[in-house]
Design a protein around this motif. Sequence first.
Motif, PDB file in Angstrom:
ATOM      1  N   PHE A 283       0.833  -1.203   0.000  1.00 50.48           N
ATOM      2  CA  PHE A 283       0.000   0.000   0.000  1.00 50.48           C
ATOM      3  C   PHE A 283       0.871   1.258   0.000  1.00 50.48           C
ATOM      4  N   HIS A 284       1.914   1.268   0.794  1.00 51.27           N
ATOM      5  CA  HIS A 284       2.820   2.416   0.856  1.00 51.27           C
ATOM      6  C   HIS A 284       3.398   2.730  -0.522  1.00 51.27           C
ATOM      7  N   ASP A 285       3.912   1.707  -1.193  1.00 50.21           N
ATOM      8  CA  ASP A 285       4.537   1.931  -2.503  1.00 50.21           C
ATOM      9  C   ASP A 285       3.519   2.421  -3.529  1.00 50.21           C
ATOM     10  N   TRP A 286       2.315   1.844  -3.498  1.00 47.72           N
ATOM     11  CA  TRP A 286       1.280   2.289  -4.430  1.00 47.72           C
ATOM     12  C   TRP A 286       0.861   3.721  -4.135  1.00 47.72           C
ATOM     13  N   LEU A 287       0.673   4.050  -2.874  1.00 45.96           N
ATOM     14  CA  LEU A 287       0.216   5.388  -2.469  1.00 45.96           C
ATOM     15  C   LEU A 287       1.196   6.465  -2.939  1.00 45.96           C
ATOM     16  N   LEU A 288       2.474   6.230  -2.728  1.00 52.35           N
ATOM     17  CA  LEU A 288       3.462   7.234  -3.124  1.00 52.35           C
ATOM     18  C   LEU A 288       3.615   7.303  -4.639  1.00 52.35           C
ATOM     19  N   ALA A 289       3.532   6.172  -5.309  1.00 54.99           N
ATOM     20  CA  ALA A 289       3.644   6.182  -6.768  1.00 54.99           C
ATOM     21  C   ALA A 289       2.435   6.850  -7.424  1.00 54.99           C
TER      22      ALA A 289
END
Length: 292
Positions: A283-289
Amino acid sequence: MARLPPLSSMEAFLEVARHGTVKAAALELGLSMPALSRRIQTLEHAIGRPLFNRHHHGLSLTEAGRELQGQLWPILDDLRSVIEKASSPDATLRLRLNILPLFAQQRLFPRLPELRRAHPELHIDIETLSHAEARLGDGIDAAITLARSIDPALYAARLDQDKVFPIAARTLDDGERPITVPEQLQRVTILLHREMPETFLEWKKAVGMPWLEPAATDYFDSGPLMLEAAAQGIGVAFMHGHHFDDAHDPRLVRLFDHDVDSPYSYWFVCRPRALRQPAVKLFHDWLLAAKI
């Protein structure tokens, strides 16, 4: 090999350390105060040193208590993850996310379908309770919070940097007594979010009117309700520019043309070790991307 103290006594210790009082921790855990105190005493007996300084207005951690708290939190976080994986042997990933309702409504939920298409194995439990940072690792894995700054002991990623807008009902802008200059705020109620209590203070200093005082100030813990109150003419809401833009509400207008940076930002926050959990990392990686 020495026997470990009960897990319940470790959980009790961490709750008391977080709240600062036995009463608040007992309420959180659903225990009586004597029962919680006995769990703390069991842990102190096992360690052989006091973990709290006890005084009439509450408790404070001893040096040993602070050291144990820092070491114990991540261990229990990992243990919870192990238990969750054991209880969910399929490929499902589950994230326990705390989020403010307005961010969820305006910015996250419109993008969740694309996350679900890309990662159908990820499921998100949503909660909107306050004090999210204090509850990380204890009921929630991560949070999207609104703050000036984040505890340096936590992992944090800033999600935005916005402007402060005075937002009001269109009737206050083009009615019989339109509000056209900031001095006229002295005759209205302003609306502030409890997570952004200094928004108006910083705004009036930035526009060169530190003396400006409204007729009254009302506080909200819900962004959607703040916008609705402003739309109904109850007061002037001091919120972020994207709160106004994303509302797409024809009843609302932005007052004045002052360009004021907000002291508050949205942040993704979790305990550093939580980023090792697949659901949190995904979720973190998707949110920032996605730049939500």
